[in-house]
Write a protein that holds these residues in place. Sequence first.
Motif, PDB file in Angstrom:
ATOM      1  N   GLY A 211      45.028 104.009   0.738  1.00 47.74           N
ATOM      2  CA  GLY A 211      44.487 102.786   1.677  1.00 47.74           C
ATOM      3  C   GLY A 211      43.029 103.382   2.147  1.00 47.74           C
ATOM      4  N   SER A 212      42.374 104.444   1.592  1.00 43.44           N
ATOM      5  CA  SER A 212      41.327 105.074   2.078  1.00 43.44           C
ATOM      6  C   SER A 212      40.011 104.431   2.195  1.00 43.44           C
ATOM      7  CB  SER A 212      41.257 106.817   1.554  1.00 43.44           C
ATOM      8  OG  SER A 212      40.854 106.560   0.180  1.00 43.44           O
ATOM      9  N   LYS A 213      40.135 103.331   1.203  1.00 41.89           N
ATOM     10  CA  LYS A 213      38.897 102.469   0.905  1.00 41.89           C
ATOM     11  C   LYS A 213      38.638 101.618   2.102  1.00 41.89           C
ATOM     12  CE  LYS A 213      41.075  99.116  -1.836  1.00 41.89           C
ATOM     13  NZ  LYS A 213      41.141  98.480  -2.985  1.00 41.89           N
ATOM     14  N   TYR A 214      39.849 101.350   2.862  1.00 36.35           N
ATOM     15  CA  TYR A 214      39.878 100.225   4.056  1.00 36.35           C
ATOM     16  C   TYR A 214      39.135 101.088   5.177  1.00 36.35           C
ATOM     17  CZ  TYR A 214      42.802  97.689   0.762  1.00 36.35           C
ATOM     18  OH  TYR A 214      43.411  97.165  -0.224  1.00 36.35           O
ATOM     19  N   GLU A 215      38.867 100.113   6.277  1.00 36.58           N
ATOM     20  CA  GLU A 215      38.544 100.541   7.623  1.00 36.58           C
ATOM     21  C   GLU A 215      39.893 100.983   8.233  1.00 36.58           C
ATOM     22  OE1 GLU A 215      35.807 100.887   8.989  1.00 36.58           O
ATOM     23  OE2 GLU A 215      34.665 100.337   7.415  1.00 36.58           O
ATOM     24  N   LEU A 216      39.688 101.899   9.446  1.00 39.91           N
ATOM     25  CA  LEU A 216      41.225 102.148   9.760  1.00 39.91           C
ATOM     26  C   LEU A 216      42.080 101.324  10.223  1.00 39.91           C
ATOM     27  CD1 LEU A 216      42.802 104.762  10.987  1.00 39.91           C
ATOM     28  CD2 LEU A 216      41.881 104.535  13.158  1.00 39.91           C
ATOM     29  N   GLU A 217      41.663 100.153  10.854  1.00 38.50           N
ATOM     30  CA  GLU A 217      42.981  99.212  11.312  1.00 38.50           C
ATOM     31  C   GLU A 217      43.486  98.596  10.033  1.00 38.50           C
ATOM     32  OE1 GLU A 217      41.296  96.444  14.006  1.00 38.50           O
ATOM     33  OE2 GLU A 217      40.940  97.798  15.605  1.00 38.50           O
ATOM     34  N   GLN A 218      42.650  98.306   8.991  1.00 37.06           N
ATOM     35  CA  GLN A 218      43.169  97.804   7.762  1.00 37.06           C
ATOM     36  C   GLN A 218      44.080  98.799   7.008  1.00 37.06           C
ATOM     37  OE1 GLN A 218      39.288  96.376   5.954  1.00 37.06           O
ATOM     38  NE2 GLN A 218      40.774  94.625   5.445  1.00 37.06           N
ATOM     39  N   ASN A 219      43.740 100.014   6.743  1.00 39.29           N
ATOM     40  CA  ASN A 219      44.428 101.035   6.250  1.00 39.29           C
ATOM     41  C   ASN A 219      45.829 101.088   7.176  1.00 39.29           C
ATOM     42  OD1 ASN A 219      45.433 103.075   4.757  1.00 39.29           O
ATOM     43  ND2 ASN A 219      43.816 104.465   5.424  1.00 39.29           N
ATOM     44  N   ILE A 220      45.821 101.123   8.310  1.00 34.20           N
ATOM     45  CA  ILE A 220      47.080 101.163   9.142  1.00 34.20           C
ATOM     46  C   ILE A 220      48.028  99.987   8.906  1.00 34.20           C
ATOM     47  CG2 ILE A 220      48.094 101.086  11.595  1.00 34.20           C
ATOM     48  CD1 ILE A 220      45.673 102.756  12.681  1.00 34.20           C
ATOM     49  N   ARG A 221      47.519  99.004   8.832  1.00 26.85           N
ATOM     50  CA  ARG A 221      48.418  97.720   8.493  1.00 26.85           C
ATOM     51  C   ARG A 221      49.054  97.659   7.105  1.00 26.85           C
ATOM     52  NH1 ARG A 221      44.707  94.572   9.826  1.00 26.85           N
ATOM     53  NH2 ARG A 221      43.931  93.883   8.038  1.00 26.85           N
TER      54      ARG A 221
ATOM     55  N   THR B 178      38.070 113.617   7.128  1.00 26.89           N
ATOM     56  CA  THR B 178      39.040 112.833   8.034  1.00 26.89           C
ATOM     57  C   THR B 178      38.745 113.218   9.586  1.00 26.89           C
ATOM     58  OG1 THR B 178      40.748 113.351   6.614  1.00 26.89           O
ATOM     59  CG2 THR B 178      41.728 112.872   8.818  1.00 26.89           C
ATOM     60  N   SER B 179      38.825 112.049  10.538  1.00 27.21           N
ATOM     61  CA  SER B 179      38.571 112.206  11.826  1.00 27.21           C
ATOM     62  C   SER B 179      39.950 112.711  12.528  1.00 27.21           C
ATOM     63  CB  SER B 179      38.056 110.952  12.565  1.00 27.21           C
ATOM     64  OG  SER B 179      38.432 110.954  13.791  1.00 27.21           O
ATOM     65  N   PRO B 180      39.910 113.749  13.221  1.00 25.55           N
ATOM     66  CA  PRO B 180      41.332 114.278  13.827  1.00 25.55           C
ATOM     67  C   PRO B 180      41.897 113.253  14.866  1.00 25.55           C
ATOM     68  CG  PRO B 180      39.733 115.940  13.960  1.00 25.55           C
ATOM     69  CD  PRO B 180      39.063 114.909  13.469  1.00 25.55           C
ATOM     70  N   ALA B 181      41.052 112.367  15.665  1.00 28.42           N
ATOM     71  CA  ALA B 181      41.445 111.293  16.453  1.00 28.42           C
ATOM     72  C   ALA B 181      42.075 110.363  15.474  1.00 28.42           C
ATOM     73  CB  ALA B 181      40.303 110.752  17.331  1.00 28.42           C
ATOM     74  N   GLU B 182      41.453 109.969  14.502  1.00 24.82           N
ATOM     75  CA  GLU B 182      41.796 108.801  13.651  1.00 24.82           C
ATOM     76  C   GLU B 182      43.203 109.192  13.169  1.00 24.82           C
ATOM     77  OE1 GLU B 182      38.957 107.314  10.924  1.00 24.82           O
ATOM     78  OE2 GLU B 182      37.853 106.501  12.664  1.00 24.82           O
ATOM     79  N   ALA B 183      43.323 110.505  12.431  1.00 22.46           N
ATOM     80  CA  ALA B 183      44.549 110.987  12.047  1.00 22.46           C
ATOM     81  C   ALA B 183      45.574 110.903  13.095  1.00 22.46           C
ATOM     82  CB  ALA B 183      44.355 112.495  11.415  1.00 22.46           C
ATOM     83  N   ALA B 184      45.523 111.155  14.317  1.00 25.53           N
ATOM     84  CA  ALA B 184      46.659 110.996  15.188  1.00 25.53           C
ATOM     85  C   ALA B 184      46.971 109.739  15.293  1.00 25.53           C
ATOM     86  CB  ALA B 184      46.161 111.649  16.538  1.00 25.53           C
ATOM     87  N   THR B 185      46.074 108.921  15.560  1.00 23.28           N
ATOM     88  CA  THR B 185      46.555 107.401  15.774  1.00 23.28           C
ATOM     89  C   THR B 185      46.977 106.867  14.479  1.00 23.28           C
ATOM     90  OG1 THR B 185      44.498 107.037  17.070  1.00 23.28           O
ATOM     91  CG2 THR B 185      45.317 104.934  15.836  1.00 23.28           C
TER      92      THR B 185
END
Length: 279
Positions: A104-114, A153-160
């Motif tokens: 889901g890497s093409k999505y923004e973080l929130e969409q990728n998470i969902r 990859t952002s470390p903060a985003e990876a943790a979330t």
Amino acid sequence: MMVNTKEILAAAQLGGYAVAAFNVYNQETARAAIRAAESERQPVIIALGERYFPTVDVEGFAAMVQAMAAKAAIQVALHLDHAYERASIERAIACGFSSVMFDGSKYELEQNIRHTQAIVALAHEAGVAVEAEIGSMARGAFSDEEEGSGLLTSPAEAATFVAETGVDFLAAAIGTVHGMYEGEPNIDLGLLEQIRAVTQVPLVLHGGSGTPDATLIETIRRGICKINVNTEISLAATGFLQHYAPAHPKAHLSVVMAELENTLTPVMSRFVSLFANRA
């Protein structure tokens, strides 16, 4: 024997080594991968990308690999690589894949998470492990993967992402490319260390082809537990065929395929041995 990919990578993480995940396309490449792993007494991950579904009967392929794994002297996992469609993941789960990758890497973080949360729920219910990716790898030479942005990859985003999705392993973009490098590789080992520091799941390196051996070893020392290799296997196979066919114009197909498998096995063995990080 066939095992869950999560089991293989948990042992790799504990043991400080990485497992080769070879993209394969037919019986000969799958057999070569298993033979290579047996020669090194290491586990192996057989990976089939969603992009190969049009030319590979997925159910038949899964049954074939499962039969090979049942006879193998080492642990074998069957992994769905770079899947973008839920239907592909459902199909892989239904025919016994050990793990699936939702990209889901093409999505923004929130969409990728969902989207990833939904895939994790689906796969975990069936006892199947899930790989996911944040950041996006660029495409190099000789690759047939989709073009990525190259966003690291952002470390903060990876943790979330890991905390909120429950993925079993994470593909981190640290500067490798799909295919072969055009110019000098620029791999950010410091970024990998930061990602490792804030995530506990096994980390995956896509883009093993063309990456210098010394760099691969350093990524393993910094937490990489699974390394994907696709393009170098493809190039070895096509290079063999280009030279073999003119020299043996009357060769039977069965002989050509046997020689192809014998050619690929040591190529794969080199990666398996390197990733074992025995030094």
